[in-house]
Scaffold this active site. Structure first.
Site, mmCIF file in Angstrom:
data_model
loop_
_atom_site.group_PDB
_atom_site.id
_atom_site.type_symbol
_atom_site.label_atom_id
_atom_site.label_comp_id
_atom_site.label_asym_id
_atom_site.label_seq_id
_atom_site.Cartn_x
_atom_site.Cartn_y
_atom_site.Cartn_z
ATOM 1 N N HIS A 17 -14.055 16.927 -37.971
ATOM 2 C CA HIS A 17 -14.057 15.989 -36.853
ATOM 3 C C HIS A 17 -13.208 14.757 -37.139
ATOM 4 C CE1 HIS A 17 -17.583 17.494 -34.220
ATOM 5 N NE2 HIS A 17 -17.017 18.501 -34.857
ATOM 6 N N HIS A 49 -17.574 28.318 -38.467
ATOM 7 C CA HIS A 49 -18.903 28.759 -38.038
ATOM 8 C C HIS A 49 -19.493 29.828 -38.955
ATOM 9 C CE1 HIS A 49 -18.212 27.159 -33.681
ATOM 10 N NE2 HIS A 49 -18.193 26.216 -34.611
#
Length: 721
Positions: free
Chosen positions: A90, A253
């Site tokens: 991020h 993920h």
């Protein structure tokens, strides 16, 4: 003391100039990150400090932290790795190619608005977890570098082999005021779209406060096909192709989980709005313990794999291994689980070893098998796990290093030997540099070439002014102005450019036959310096224009045409180039370009004045050339702009072109653009223009112009810093 007698009323936030005049030109973005806000001092050299860092020791401390779960914020599955990967992702993932802004290069995740974006819930905790390590090593490692290094170590600690790590990111010490994150005034709003689904430039996220896309689907609609459209657009805007996109999503993920244990309404305000006693932390939850198994971040409650703290192929195994049906998390968010109760007990609980769960997926995960192009890539990577690991490693490295500029800025023992096309490679200097006598001889050749002052100055400016301080791309080094796509940009006047380059290449070829060499990149800059020298001499002033050789010429094979296309100016106020009418004014676009060139308001001002009298407009028009003696380096632009004997009136419906007429006779005198007139209209810019318009300002003007010119010519000369 009663409130009405308090001497500090300003602390309550009085009315500002922008409250009164919301459209006032934002010049403050040109004066960010100065020594006034930086505690390190002008003599601090971060590159030198980083070189003294024991990187292996830092990594060892980070490795120990991964499984050192803290009671105040327990680690999911006993491992902080997934949280730290998200922190690094991020940080880097805000980068967008449109203007090169965002990214991990400055440690901006510590400041508003990023520290309080809805997509960054709980990353305040991640940064607090690594604070003891930052504290231990102090100024030898920046927050920006530590955040990315922590993500790398997290991957390595869970069995993944990364491609490498480069240090060199320098921290900022205040929020960035220049980055346009969108026009929305509510979190997760999406006013940035128009038409069918046209995302506003230069934005690269679908909603205010998100890094990329809404994991539930566009605007929360759980449609994997529509989600694929958003994914492809947003990832492309941060320089990722379909293959890299699939690998990044699947690789990221493979680890960890999302958090949606309860009602998101029970989560308190973000860090910037939180109470003072929370000490910079935010999102305090009143749902049960508010942490561990009770944590709420995105509102989704998804664990993708049975190996959430170990690199594996299980994400693809689960994605392809089940049929999926829509459900909702405990917080009410759309997510997907296997149909018909399949997958029971496959997934471990993050905090209770006695509990097991079914696999779950996000709408954006299912897009990787619903979209036909993504499905082909996903299936290939599923069936070829070694290829998957290789592509993810390269994509992760690109993600976390994309905004660092050329490899010459990379620091540390873990920098990969391989150089990638996205790094805009330039050959290393492979010959002795020209000396003072060589430069003198070359100057004489340029003077005798028949090229005009305007032509050589325009070409040098076009070459150097592609630089973006945001991601340190562009600039004169590499001489890419002679290559596609830059040679064909209308702003660069392709016909004139080809003429100038042909002459300079002839001079270069002849000189290089002597046994010495000069690159075309150096010669283009030198020719511009010669033009300024001649223009100053025309004005009766002898000057010395600094010139430092050392640039090299890139090849077309080293130049990604599509990647460089985003550097093309849609407008350039320095060359009075405004081919398209935008909702943003020409003067705002000028200031934006000046900020990307790392210019101050005085530097921007003096460059405009000089470039105008040197007759460098992109269309060779006389708009803003407020002088009767072009190619003389004088302060005429400012003198004539501020002449009260001239009145101005718009000549276009859009009020972007103007005519200056004699106040008494009404006779036309000049034409100008909004960019020109703003230096007489805006009070701050007028104050600067008045300095250069004064009768004693000619020498100051020339000195300041040369200093600003030299700065732009050397913006990408990282070897000189």
């Amino acid at each position: 003391m009663s409130e009405n007698k308090c001497p500090m009323h300003h602390s309550a936030g009085g009315t500002t100039n922008r409250d009164w005049w919301p459209k006032q030109l934002r010049l403050d973005i040109l004066h960010q990150h100065s020594s006034l806000s930086n505690p390190m001092g002008d003599d601090f050299n971060y590159a030198e400090a980083f070189k003294s860092l024991d990187l292996a020791a830092v990594k060892q401390d980070l490795l120990a932290l991964m499984t050192d779960s803290q009671d105040w914020w327990p680690a999911d599955f006993g491992h902080y790795g997934p949280l730290f990967i998200r922190m690094a992702w991020h940080s880097a993932g805000t980068y967008r190619t449109g203007d090169g802004r965002g990214g991990a290069g400055s440690g901006n995740q510590r400041f508003a608005p990023l520290n309080s974006w809805p997509d960054n819930v709980s990353l305040d905790k991640a940064r607090r977890l690594i604070w003891p390590i930052k504290q231990k090593y102090g100024n030898k490692i920046s927050w920006a570098d530590l955040i990315i290094l922590t993500g790398n170590v997290a991957l390595e600690s869970m069995g993944f082999k990364t491609l490498g790590f480069a240090g060199g990111r320098v921290d900022i010490w205040e929020p960035e005021a220049d980055i346009y994150w969108g026009a929305e005034d509510k979190w997760l709003d999406d006013k940035r779209y128009s038409g069918e689904r046209d995302l506003e430039d230069p934005l690269a996220a679908v909603q205010m406060g998100l890094i990329y896309v809404n994991p539930e689907g566009p605007n929360g609609d759980p449609d994997p096909f529509a989600a694929a459209v958003d994914i492809r657009e947003t990832f492309a805007r941060m320089a990722m192709n379909d293959e890299e996109t699939v690998a990044l999503i699947a690789g990221g993920h493979t680890f960890g989980k999302t958090h949606g244990a309860g009602d998101a309404a029970l989560v308190g305000p973000e860090p910037e709005a939180a109470s003072i006693e929370q000490q910079g932390l935010g999102w305090k939850s009143s749902y049960k313990s508010g942490k561990g198994g009770d944590a709420i971040s995105s509102g989704l409650e998804v664990t993708w794999t049975s190996t959430p703290t170990q690199w594996s192929n299980n994400f693809f195994e689960n994605l392809f291994g089940y049929e999926w049906e829509l459900t909702k998390s405990p917080a009410g968010a759309h997510q997907w689980i296997p149909k018909n109760g399949a997958g029971k007990g496959v997934i471990p609980d993050a905090h209770d070893a006695s509990k097991r769960h079914v696999p779950a997926m996000l709408t954006t995960d299912l897009a990787l098998i619903f979209d036909p192009d993504y499905e082909k890539i996903s299936r290939r990577l599923f069936e070829n796990p070694d290829e998957f690991a290789e592509i993810f490693a390269k994509a992760w490295y690109k993600l976390t290093h994309r905004d660092m500029g050329p490899c010459t800025r990379y620091l540390g023992p873990e920098v990969p030997a391989e150089e990638f096309l996205w790094q805009d490679p330039i050959p290393a200097v492979d010959h002795p540099l020209v000396d003072e006598q060589d430069v003198t001889d070359l100057k004489l050749k340029i003077i005798g070439s028949g090229l005009t002052i305007s032509e050589v100055v325009s070409t040098a400016w076009a070459s150097a002014s592609t630089y973006r301080g945001s991601d340190m791309r562009g600039g004169a080094n590499g001489a890419r102005i002679r290559l596609a796509p830059q040679k064909d940009w209308p702003v660069n006047q392709p016909e004139q450019l080809a003429k100038v380059l042909k002459v300079l290449e002839s001079i270069q070829s002849e000189f290089n036959k002597s046994g010495k060499k000069i690159s075309l990149a150096d010669l283009i800059v030198l020719a511009g310096c010669v033009g300024i020298d001649q223009a100053a001499r025309n004005a009766g002033v002898e000057v010395t224009i600094p010139f430092t050789p050392g640039r090299m010429d890139a090849t077309q094979a080293q130049t990604d045409v599509e990647s460089f296309a985003v550097l093309e100016p849609v407008a350039d106020g320095f060359r009075n180039y405004h081919p398209t009418q935008f909702s943003v004014s020409a003067e705002e676009l000028l200031v934006d370009r000046a900020q990307l060139l790392t210019l101050t308001a005085p530097e921007m001002t003096v460059l405009i004045g000089g470039l105008r009298v040197l007759d460098t407009n992109a269309d060779q028009s006389k708009t803003g050339v407020l002088t009767a003696r072009p190619e003389f380096l004088t302060n005429d632009f400012f003198v004539n702009l501020l002449d009260m004997g001239t009145t101005w009136k718009p000549t276009s419906k859009a009020e972007d072109r103007f005519e200056g007429v004699d106040r008494v006779s009404g006779q036309p005198k000049w034409t100008a653009s909004r960019v020109d007139l703003i230096f007489g209209s805006n009070s701050q810019l007028r104050a600067l223009a008045e300095v250069y318009a004064s009768s004693d300002a000619q020498l100051r003007f020339i000195d300041d112009f040369i200093a600003a010119w030299t700065k732009v010519m050397n913006l990408d000369r990282f070897d000189l810093r």
